[in-house]
Design a protein around this motif. Sequence first.
Motif, PDB file in Angstrom:
ATOM      1  N   THR A 515      16.202 -15.216  38.145  1.00 41.85           N
ATOM      2  CA  THR A 515      17.550 -14.657  38.047  1.00 41.85           C
ATOM      3  C   THR A 515      17.916 -14.028  39.387  1.00 41.85           C
ATOM      4  O   THR A 515      17.125 -13.281  39.962  1.00 41.85           O
ATOM      5  CB  THR A 515      17.637 -13.601  36.929  1.00 41.85           C
ATOM      6  N   VAL A 516      19.100 -14.351  39.889  1.00 41.72           N
ATOM      7  CA  VAL A 516      19.567 -13.840  41.176  1.00 41.72           C
ATOM      8  C   VAL A 516      20.802 -12.974  40.951  1.00 41.72           C
ATOM      9  O   VAL A 516      21.737 -13.383  40.253  1.00 41.72           O
ATOM     10  CB  VAL A 516      19.900 -14.990  42.151  1.00 41.72           C
ATOM     11  N   LYS A 551      30.465  -9.857  27.782  1.00 45.14           N
ATOM     12  CA  LYS A 551      29.952 -11.220  27.890  1.00 45.14           C
ATOM     13  C   LYS A 551      29.022 -11.364  29.093  1.00 45.14           C
ATOM     14  O   LYS A 551      27.969 -12.020  29.015  1.00 45.14           O
ATOM     15  CB  LYS A 551      31.115 -12.205  28.001  1.00 45.14           C
ATOM     16  N   HIS A 552      29.416 -10.755  30.215  1.00 42.67           N
ATOM     17  CA  HIS A 552      28.544 -10.762  31.401  1.00 42.67           C
ATOM     18  C   HIS A 552      27.218 -10.096  31.086  1.00 42.67           C
ATOM     19  O   HIS A 552      26.144 -10.579  31.469  1.00 42.67           O
ATOM     20  CB  HIS A 552      29.220 -10.023  32.559  1.00 42.67           C
ATOM     21  N   GLN A 553      27.277  -8.961  30.377  1.00 39.22           N
ATOM     22  CA  GLN A 553      26.072  -8.209  30.015  1.00 39.22           C
ATOM     23  C   GLN A 553      25.139  -9.054  29.143  1.00 39.22           C
ATOM     24  O   GLN A 553      23.924  -9.121  29.382  1.00 39.22           O
ATOM     25  CB  GLN A 553      26.478  -6.939  29.260  1.00 39.22           C
ATOM     26  N   GLU A 554      25.696  -9.721  28.168  1.00 40.72           N
ATOM     27  CA  GLU A 554      24.885 -10.541  27.260  1.00 40.72           C
ATOM     28  C   GLU A 554      24.219 -11.693  28.011  1.00 40.72           C
ATOM     29  O   GLU A 554      23.042 -12.001  27.776  1.00 40.72           O
ATOM     30  CB  GLU A 554      25.765 -11.080  26.130  1.00 40.72           C
ATOM     31  N   GLN A 555      24.970 -12.340  28.908  1.00 41.62           N
ATOM     32  CA  GLN A 555      24.402 -13.464  29.654  1.00 41.62           C
ATOM     33  C   GLN A 555      23.296 -12.997  30.605  1.00 41.62           C
ATOM     34  O   GLN A 555      22.273 -13.672  30.762  1.00 41.62           O
ATOM     35  CB  GLN A 555      25.498 -14.181  30.439  1.00 41.62           C
ATOM     36  N   LEU A 556      23.498 -11.835  31.233  1.00 39.33           N
ATOM     37  CA  LEU A 556      22.485 -11.290  32.130  1.00 39.33           C
ATOM     38  C   LEU A 556      21.201 -10.991  31.367  1.00 39.33           C
ATOM     39  O   LEU A 556      20.100 -11.333  31.824  1.00 39.33           O
ATOM     40  CB  LEU A 556      23.010 -10.022  32.808  1.00 39.33           C
ATOM     41  N   THR A 557      21.332 -10.363  30.216  1.00 39.89           N
ATOM     42  CA  THR A 557      20.153 -10.054  29.392  1.00 39.89           C
ATOM     43  C   THR A 557      19.436 -11.340  28.968  1.00 39.89           C
ATOM     44  O   THR A 557      18.195 -11.410  28.998  1.00 39.89           O
ATOM     45  CB  THR A 557      20.572  -9.255  28.151  1.00 39.89           C
ATOM     46  N   LYS A 558      20.201 -12.345  28.591  1.00 37.64           N
ATOM     47  CA  LYS A 558      19.616 -13.630  28.181  1.00 37.64           C
ATOM     48  C   LYS A 558      18.857 -14.282  29.321  1.00 37.64           C
ATOM     49  O   LYS A 558      17.732 -14.777  29.142  1.00 37.64           O
ATOM     50  CB  LYS A 558      20.729 -14.556  27.682  1.00 37.64           C
ATOM     51  N   ILE A 560      17.592 -12.863  32.092  1.00 38.99           N
ATOM     52  CA  ILE A 560      16.390 -12.098  32.438  1.00 38.99           C
ATOM     53  C   ILE A 560      15.285 -12.366  31.426  1.00 38.99           C
ATOM     54  O   ILE A 560      14.104 -12.475  31.790  1.00 38.99           O
ATOM     55  CB  ILE A 560      16.725 -10.589  32.515  1.00 38.99           C
ATOM     56  N   GLY A 561      15.678 -12.525  30.172  1.00 38.36           N
ATOM     57  CA  GLY A 561      14.686 -12.791  29.130  1.00 38.36           C
ATOM     58  C   GLY A 561      13.962 -14.108  29.302  1.00 38.36           C
ATOM     59  O   GLY A 561      12.830 -14.258  28.818  1.00 38.36           O
ATOM     60  N   ARG A 562      14.548 -15.060  29.980  1.00 40.05           N
ATOM     61  CA  ARG A 562      13.879 -16.357  30.169  1.00 40.05           C
ATOM     62  C   ARG A 562      13.432 -16.586  31.613  1.00 40.05           C
ATOM     63  O   ARG A 562      13.102 -17.705  31.986  1.00 40.05           O
ATOM     64  CB  ARG A 562      14.793 -17.489  29.716  1.00 40.05           C
ATOM     65  N   SER A 563      13.471 -15.532  32.442  1.00 42.89           N
ATOM     66  CA  SER A 563      13.066 -15.648  33.851  1.00 42.89           C
ATOM     67  C   SER A 563      11.728 -14.960  34.090  1.00 42.89           C
ATOM     68  O   SER A 563      11.312 -14.069  33.334  1.00 42.89           O
ATOM     69  CB  SER A 563      14.132 -15.019  34.763  1.00 42.89           C
ATOM     70  N   GLY A 564      11.071 -15.387  35.171  1.00 41.91           N
ATOM     71  CA  GLY A 564       9.825 -14.761  35.581  1.00 41.91           C
ATOM     72  C   GLY A 564       9.998 -13.828  36.761  1.00 41.91           C
ATOM     73  O   GLY A 564       9.132 -12.986  37.029  1.00 41.91           O
ATOM     74  N   TYR A 565      11.146 -13.970  37.451  1.00 46.82           N
ATOM     75  CA  TYR A 565      11.378 -13.153  38.636  1.00 46.82           C
ATOM     76  C   TYR A 565      12.860 -12.812  38.753  1.00 46.82           C
ATOM     77  O   TYR A 565      13.735 -13.544  38.275  1.00 46.82           O
ATOM     78  CB  TYR A 565      10.931 -13.884  39.902  1.00 46.82           C
ATOM     79  N   LEU A 566      13.112 -11.681  39.401  1.00 48.84           N
ATOM     80  CA  LEU A 566      14.475 -11.234  39.700  1.00 48.84           C
ATOM     81  C   LEU A 566      14.621 -11.110  41.207  1.00 48.84           C
ATOM     82  O   LEU A 566      13.791 -10.494  41.880  1.00 48.84           O
ATOM     83  CB  LEU A 566      14.762  -9.883  39.032  1.00 48.84           C
ATOM     84  N   MET A 567      15.684 -11.687  41.729  1.00 49.66           N
ATOM     85  CA  MET A 567      15.984 -11.595  43.149  1.00 49.66           C
ATOM     86  C   MET A 567      17.315 -10.853  43.305  1.00 49.66           C
ATOM     87  O   MET A 567      18.327 -11.305  42.789  1.00 49.66           O
ATOM     88  CB  MET A 567      16.084 -13.008  43.756  1.00 49.66           C
ATOM     89  N   VAL A 568      17.283  -9.729  43.999  1.00 47.89           N
ATOM     90  CA  VAL A 568      18.480  -8.915  44.170  1.00 47.89           C
ATOM     91  C   VAL A 568      18.921  -8.980  45.631  1.00 47.89           C
ATOM     92  O   VAL A 568      18.182  -8.565  46.530  1.00 47.89           O
ATOM     93  CB  VAL A 568      18.245  -7.451  43.751  1.00 47.89           C
TER      94      VAL A 568
END
Length: 609
Positions: A515-516, A551-558, A560-568
Amino acid sequence: MLLFVSVSFAGYGAVLYAKYRIAPAVLPLVLFTGTILILFFGGVLNVLTETTYVLFGGGLLAFCRAVYLFFRDRSLFSGMLSPGVVFFAAGSIFFILMLQDEIFLHYDNFSHWGLIVKELFQSGSLPGESSIITYTTYPPGSALFAYYIVSFTGFSESMALIAQAILITGALTPLFLFCSWKQPVHAASALFIPAVLLLVNSSSIFSLLVDPLLGYIAAAAVITAFYYRNDWKMMGILLFPMLSALVLIKDSGKIFLAFTVIWVIGLLIRYLWKYGGGWKETIQASLWSIGWTILFPLVFNLLWSRYIAEAYETSEYEDSKFAITEETLTDIDKSPEFIDQLLPMVVNAGLDFSSPLVQGMVLADIAALLTVIIVKATAKRMPLALLYTALTANVFYVIYIALLYLMYLYLMPQVEAEYLAGFDRYQSSVVIFSTGIIMVFTIRALMEHAGRSLRSWSTAAAAVLAGVLVFVPYTGEIQAFFHQENSEAAPRKAASSLLTELRQEEPISPNTRITVINDLGDSDRGFLRHLMRYERMSASTFIHTQCSTEKHQEQLTKDIGRSGYLMVIQITSGMQECLEADNSIEVDEPGLYRIEDGTITSTIQTEDG
């Protein structure tokens, strides 16, 4: 390796010149477009890699043969060293030095044109069902040429840009067909023609976009056809690869194919009117012109359509964004208000005299008109070739703008058509084509008018002034030509650097989900999504540029739930609030983070941080 690739092309060119005495200025484009056709055949037959190496090896053998032929007949070298060939060599070196450290920044490099070159390089085959390519109906012509070069040099963005620039230089070389060393000032004045045409869409040299390329190749085809107007067999053979490449570069290449065919038909009528001949000669000339300029290019277009149908189970021509179907022609999905406004919008854009493109065309017309007047007044003859060319070029421009109107009306979604999306880019193709042929025939008329020494110098000065006149509106584009700038691509450096660091620190694969976050507070029109698809050659990256709605919040949570890494890349307090429920640590600055079971658990420490 680029040197050896150059030697391979030179081998083919030298042997063709030695055997058939083809005008040297035509050879680079004939070889490059011929290479595209051969590679396309290899790709369709699923032997693209093998075809690449056979072509390369054959060129090296041809070079050895050429060395023998040129040593046996030294006059071949001086004959081949025409102004066009010198321009091609100098232009290629110029672009190699200019682009050697450049990278992709333009949006369309990541969405398709750079992506397909990388895909070809990695897979060694034309894209298929498992490909990452999304614009599946886009023809692969120019990408195949870039692929051929990077197959030997190794893939890099700078080398892909250099490959396209060399192809462009080859397409510009026929502009010097009428130049000779006997009239050096006139030949030098012809340098204004490629200078002007390259500045029509100045920043395109830093991308693999093909719209300008269509104009370059079409102008070259028209000039080549006129040069060989009395040798129909040679004309047909030389036009065949150029025109076939047009339809393999972009669908709109068929418009320029039609323009060239109309031009060839005009030359055929002129030939039969001037030289007469029996019905056998008429039929032969007609068959050569129709077969090589119409039939064979359409065969390649058919082959591409068949390939799409067989390679993609779910992709057909009708899936193309600008597909012309019964539905698109009968169901205009536009509001009545927009339809009423569209025609004035397109006319105003096509005749916008504040645009350097329109200014350049008008000044090219003025230079042509003044040349006609000068030649008529001093030589008592009418330069008909220039007069007809100028009229034809302007008619083609009007037809092309009319076709753009129909495209916006029938094919383009209203949300894009409302601001004439891509108009400048589409317009640049026909401006390059029309301005190019007008300038070439203007200088040709002045060269033919040169006679006595006084007249020779005066016509040479007139040729230079004509070039300067058309060049003036484009002086403001010089900065964009030499310096790549793209504010929309600002996240590219940060995103690519973070991805490199992640690859160094963690055992990720193209299928690892990431997730980026680049918190812009608004959409980035898909730039990061296409960039990460290009960088990773997969669709396993989820992009978030804002979190202002539920809607943005729900998609972000979804995601992150299926990702292994976060890139900010960039984050604000608003985005931090959206992440609170999904983290066990504070995510308050750019960097890399691990995700375990839908929870951001730790920061990934890198060598730089």
